[in-house]
Design an enzyme around this catalytic site. Structure first.
Site, PDB file in Angstrom:
ATOM      1  CE1 TYR A   1      -2.347   3.330   2.401  1.00 23.12           C
ATOM      2  CE2 TYR A   1      -3.749   2.468   0.661  1.00 23.12           C
ATOM      3  CZ  TYR A   1      -3.454   3.455   1.594  1.00 23.12           C
ATOM      4  OH  TYR A   1      -4.272   4.557   1.706  1.00 23.12           O
TER       5      TYR A   1
ATOM      6  CG  ASP B   1       5.902   3.619   0.437  1.00 28.22           C
ATOM      7  OD1 ASP B   1       4.707   3.465   0.120  1.00 28.22           O
ATOM      8  OD2 ASP B   1       6.268   4.240   1.464  1.00 28.22           O
TER       9      ASP B   1
ATOM     10  CE  LYS C   1       2.499   4.903   7.923  1.00 26.18           C
ATOM     11  NZ  LYS C   1       1.099   4.900   8.381  1.00 26.18           N
TER      12      LYS C   1
HETATM   13  P1  KE4 Z   1      -0.642   8.461   4.279  1.00 24.15           P
HETATM   14  O1  KE4 Z   1      -1.180   9.153   3.041  1.00 24.15           O
HETATM   15  O2  KE4 Z   1      -1.725   7.643   4.978  1.00 24.15           O
HETATM   16  O3  KE4 Z   1       0.089   9.414   5.233  1.00 24.15           O
HETATM   17  O4  KE4 Z   1       0.467   7.423   3.835  1.00 24.15           O
HETATM   18  C1  KE4 Z   1       0.165   6.470   2.867  1.00 24.15           C
HETATM   19  C2  KE4 Z   1       1.137   5.308   3.000  1.00 24.15           C
HETATM   20  C3  KE4 Z   1       2.154   5.187   2.075  1.00 24.15           C
HETATM   21  N1  KE4 Z   1       3.058   4.174   2.158  1.00 24.15           N
HETATM   22  C4  KE4 Z   1       2.982   3.255   3.151  1.00 24.15           C
HETATM   23  C5  KE4 Z   1       3.998   2.158   3.208  1.00 24.15           C
HETATM   24  C6  KE4 Z   1       1.961   3.343   4.122  1.00 24.15           C
HETATM   25  O5  KE4 Z   1       1.887   2.411   5.115  1.00 24.15           O
HETATM   26  C7  KE4 Z   1       1.017   4.382   4.053  1.00 24.15           C
HETATM   27  C8  KE4 Z   1      -0.132   4.507   5.044  1.00 24.15           C
HETATM   28  N2  KE4 Z   1      -0.211   3.502   6.039  1.00 24.15           N
HETATM   29  C9  KE4 Z   1      -1.542   3.171   6.509  1.00 24.15           C
HETATM   30  C10 KE4 Z   1      -1.461   2.076   7.560  1.00 24.15           C
HETATM   31  N3  KE4 Z   1      -0.793   0.913   7.132  1.00 24.15           N
HETATM   32  C11 KE4 Z   1      -2.251   4.392   7.039  1.00 24.15           C
HETATM   33  C12 KE4 Z   1      -3.463   4.116   7.878  1.00 24.15           C
HETATM   34  C13 KE4 Z   1      -4.716   4.641   7.238  1.00 24.15           C
HETATM   35  O6  KE4 Z   1      -4.845   4.536   6.006  1.00 24.15           O
HETATM   36  O7  KE4 Z   1      -5.551   5.167   8.002  1.00 24.15           O
END
Ligand code: KE4
Length: 434
Positions: free
Chosen positions: A149, A244, A272
């Site tokens: 993801y 990523d 994060k």
């Molecule tokens: P954000 O747009 O949510 O800040 O980041 C996206 C993203 C990109 N790359 C990786 C490896 C990620 O894990 C994420 C977002 N992680 C999820 C939880 N695994 C966010 C939680 C959510 O979507 O509420």
């Protein structure tokens, strides 16, 4: 006195109210408990490794802001930095020296990053990095891996993990087939298929994006030689390799997964931890690539609150705290202690459960099969995970509300909290059944 949550009445009431104004009552789908059933718990505050909900229940927190809070909630150094920043304002829309300081810290920390652009989220980071890769190479196709993801940009919501996988919609509605047509999806850890894709399409591939250690199908490690093979292939065909590291960046080591595995990606995405709990993302890499980004180059990317002084202050304080010697050894030691105790309990109970872990990232999979990709992750018994999740919740342990996520251990988890977790795990496994 062991603390056990008593009631959730205020959360239940708040959830009803929230659903009148917000789709599903949440601002991110995975928070809605759809995969584990029941009602989401509304939190009031966090302190160290504890979360406190609006009914006054207390939990040992293994969500950690989805990986952002490696120091724990309200770390004194982060709070102090925010108080100092607040004295000066909240947003200027101009360059500030603090942004340069954070950028400099990231460049010094991450081996492959020579220049970095700050954005507001991980999604913006990956979306921008891929636009840059397309602009730099003049090619259009991208490769991602099943179960990874990378945020919710249209062309990345294909066979995606995390909330998309959790809700059983790895490919979202509302995305033009033309967009998806340019995204090639390959099984994680599958170099043979990747080789075939490059043989067929190599000249058209702008970039490959990967979670070097996957966290969004649960924790899945790269098999020996996989990342090296990926690096060789992309270099041979002139495609960019994008790591990523939104989860793994500053999580697995100060230099991220790329420091541990010794891989030199062309671009790295971060998020994060670099925001210390406030909204920050970043993408960076070699100067000759990053200089294609506006206003220097022709690849446009922008953001009103990019480099926001409060978020940057929190991120900088977090990174500076992580520079203390032995920090990552402490995290790994704590995690190994927890995992070894849970493994003994699993063996004694003859439970059909396996654990993947690295650094301070852990996933408890409800399958006897060793999980090494999306397909084997999907062998997990998600109903059992749901029962396990709620049994842990009522014992005061807050885990990710999905089998396909990662538990995070923070520097603030204490021995007492870890002992409570192990005890609760033993009861929950017995309750869940083997
Ligand atoms: P954000 O747009 O949510 O800040 O980041 C996206 C993203 C990109 N790359 C990786 C490896 C990620 O894990 C994420 C977002 N992680 C999820 C939880 N695994 C966010 C939680 C959510 O979507 O509420």
């Amino acid at each position: 006195m062991k603390y056990v949550p008593q009631n959730f009445s205020k959360s239940i009431d708040s959830y009803q109210k929230a659903q009148q104004f917000i789709p599903g009552g949440v601002n991110s789908p995975v928070r809605a408990f759809k995969a584990v059933g029941g009602q989401p718990v509304f939190m009031e505050k966090g302190e160290g490794a504890f979360l406190y909900d609006i009914d006054g229940n207390r939990y040992v927190d293994y969500l950690g802001g989805w990986g952002s809070l490696i120091l724990g909630h309200r770390h004194p150094r982060v709070i102090l930095a925010l108080e100092e920043a607040l004295k000066k304002g909240t947003s200027f829309g101009t360059p500030t020296e603090l942004e340069t300081a954070l950028a400099k810290e990231i460049v010094a920390a991450v081996p492959s990053i020579e220049m970095v652009r700050l954005v507001n989220s991980g999604t913006e980071a990956t979306m921008s990095a891929l636009r840059l890769a397309r602009g730099y190479t003049g090619r259009n196709k991208i490769v991602k891996f099943e179960g990874c993801y990378h945020g919710h940009a249209d062309f990345l919501l294909v066979k995606a993990g995390s909330g998309a996988l959790t809700l059983g919609m790895p490919t979202s509605a509302g995305i033009s087939p033309n967009i998806i047509a340019e995204t090639i999806v390959v099984p994680y850890n599958d170099l043979i298929t990747l080789n075939k894709v490059f043989t067929r399409e190599g000249e058209n591939i702008a970039a490959v994006i990967i979670e070097p250690v996957a966290g969004n199908m649960g924790v899945v490690l790269p098999q020996p030689g996989f990342l090296e093979g990926l690096r060789d292939l992309t270099r041979h065909y002139g495609a960019l390799l994008i790591f990523d590291e939104v989860i793994t960046g500053f999580r697995l080591a100060y230099g991220g997964a790329q420091e541990i595995y010794g891989i030199d990606p062309d671009l790295t995405c971060l998020g994060k931890i670099i925001g210390g709990g406030l909204p920050v993302g970043a993408y960076g890499g070699k100067c000759h690539i990053m200089e294609q980004v506006a206003p220097v180059g022709p690849v446009y990317q922008a953001g009103t609150l990019a480099g926001n002084p409060l978020a940057v202050a929190a991120g900088l304080a977090t990174l500076r705290a992580l520079k203390q010697p032995g920090i990552y050894d402490d995290l790994a030691r704590k995690t190994k202690y927890i995992v070894s105790n849970l493994t003994c309990i699993i063996h004694e109970a003859k439970a059909e459960v396996t654990i993947n872990h690295i650094g301070s990232m852990v996933t408890i999979f409800f399958t006897p099969v060793k999980v090494k990709d999306y397909q084997t992750a999907c062998y997990s018994n998600t109903e059992k995970y749901a029962r396990f999740f709620h049994r842990m919740l009522v014992q005061g342990i807050y885990l990710p509300p999905s089998q396909f996520e990662t538990c995070f251990i923070s520097l603030s988890h204490t021995e007492e909290q870890i002992s409570q977790t192990i005890e609760s795990f033993k009861k929950a496994i017995a309750f869940t059944g083997t």
